[in-house]
Design a protein around this motif. Structure first.
Motif, mmCIF file in Angstrom:
data_model
loop_
_atom_site.group_PDB
_atom_site.id
_atom_site.type_symbol
_atom_site.label_atom_id
_atom_site.label_comp_id
_atom_site.label_asym_id
_atom_site.label_seq_id
_atom_site.Cartn_x
_atom_site.Cartn_y
_atom_site.Cartn_z
ATOM 1 N N HIS A 1 -19.606 7.470 -23.159
ATOM 2 C CA HIS A 1 -18.231 7.280 -22.705
ATOM 3 C C HIS A 1 -17.815 5.853 -23.076
ATOM 4 N N ARG B 1 -23.679 8.705 -20.052
ATOM 5 C CA ARG B 1 -23.423 9.616 -18.931
ATOM 6 C C ARG B 1 -24.332 10.832 -19.065
ATOM 7 N N GLU C 1 -25.292 14.415 -17.179
ATOM 8 C CA GLU C 1 -25.019 15.443 -16.183
ATOM 9 C C GLU C 1 -26.267 16.310 -16.062
ATOM 10 N N ARG D 1 -24.422 14.439 -11.714
ATOM 11 C CA ARG D 1 -24.282 13.251 -12.566
ATOM 12 C C ARG D 1 -25.199 12.142 -12.073
#
Length: 286
Positions: free
Chosen positions: A249, A269, A271, A277
């Motif tokens: 990101h 990031r 998940e 997350r």
């Protein structure tokens, strides 16, 4: 003929007497030799036993501080754990020094060794004969405290050690400061297996070190859960990297002076299907 036979008889008797005398002196000589040889062997055996004992002691002793090393620490702890009961508990305290590397960088190796020996002497004076103090690593010490009936005993000991370590250490190039973090595990509450108990004391020590300078922590079951979660995250992280599911990101970097974007910061990031997350400060922590 009679006279000849008489002389022959006397000659044979003389030979017999001579043989007896020689045999007697041989027996005496052999006896003396055997006694001396036995004494030499006994002296040699005793010297060898002393040398072997000294060698065994050296393998169980830290050469710098003169304290027991990890090997003897484990032996003493294992012996105490065999007697551990709810009313006769055994405490394991692991001590990790704070600021030890700074002393070496600022004052040199000689000052580092001197501070280490001074710390060992201070702790030994506090402990006296109530337990076993050992140096189990470069800047780590361990204490076996047998026969305790409440947590007040290791708590008070830990507080006194922290207070003692807070006093400055004199070196040839100036005063040095140290702190100490202490992790504590109790048998049989936290386990009666040697390696398992030491491992839990280590986890308490890591938590104490994470809390800041000169903290004391007892082992708590959630520490095991935290470590197990870390291991599982690391395992799944490898799979996530191979599957390329960690997404970058991009966050713009804005210059307020020029009022425009001058770059971007890439943030990872992840998940996770189990925990959702996971922030990068969790899975990227060394």
């Amino acid at each position: 003929m009679f006279q000849l036979g008489q002389r022959y008889a006397d000659s044979a008797l003389d030979d017999i007497v001579f043989i007896i005398i020689v045999a007697f002196f041989l027996c005496v000589a052999l006896t003396i030799f055997s006694v001396r040889r036995y004494r030499d062997l006994a002296h040699e055996t005793k010297a060898r036993a002393i040398a072997e004992g000294e060698a065994r002691d050296l393998t169980r002793q830290d050469p710098l501080t003169g304290l027991p090393n990890r090997r003897l620490f484990n032996e003493k702890l294992d012996a105490c754990l065999g007697l551990a009961r709810d009313t006769h508990q055994v405490a394991v305290l692991l001590l990790g020094l704070d600021g030890f590397k700074m002393i070496k960088d600022k004052h040199g190796h000689a000052a580092e060794d001197k501070a280490l020996c001074e710390f060992a002497n201070r702790v030994a004076e506090i402990l006296q004969k109530d337990g076993v103090l050992a140096r189990i690593g470069g800047d780590e010490f361990g204490i076996v405290l047998p026969g305790i009936s409440s947590l007040e005993t290791p708590t008070n000991l830990a507080r006194r050690i922290v207070a003692s370590a807070s006093e400055t250490f004199a070196t040839e190039t100036g005063a040095a400061e140290l702190g100490v973090a202490i992790g504590i595990a109790i048998a049989p509450t936290d386990g009666i297996n040697l390696h398992g108990l030491v491992r839990r004391a280590e986890r308490a020590l890591y938590r104490a070190q994470g809390d800041g300078r000169s903290h004391v922590r007892f082992f708590e079951p959630e520490m095991d859960m935290h470590v197990d979660r870390r291991i599982q995250i690391e395992r799944e992280l490898r799979s996530a990297i191979k599957a390329d599911i960690i997404e970058p990101h991009y966050q713009p970097i804005v210059s307020l002076k020029e009022n425009c974007i001058i770059g971007f910061e890439a943030l990872a990031r992840w998940e996770n299907r189990t925990w959702g997350r996971i922030p990068p400060d969790v899975f990227s922590r060394p």
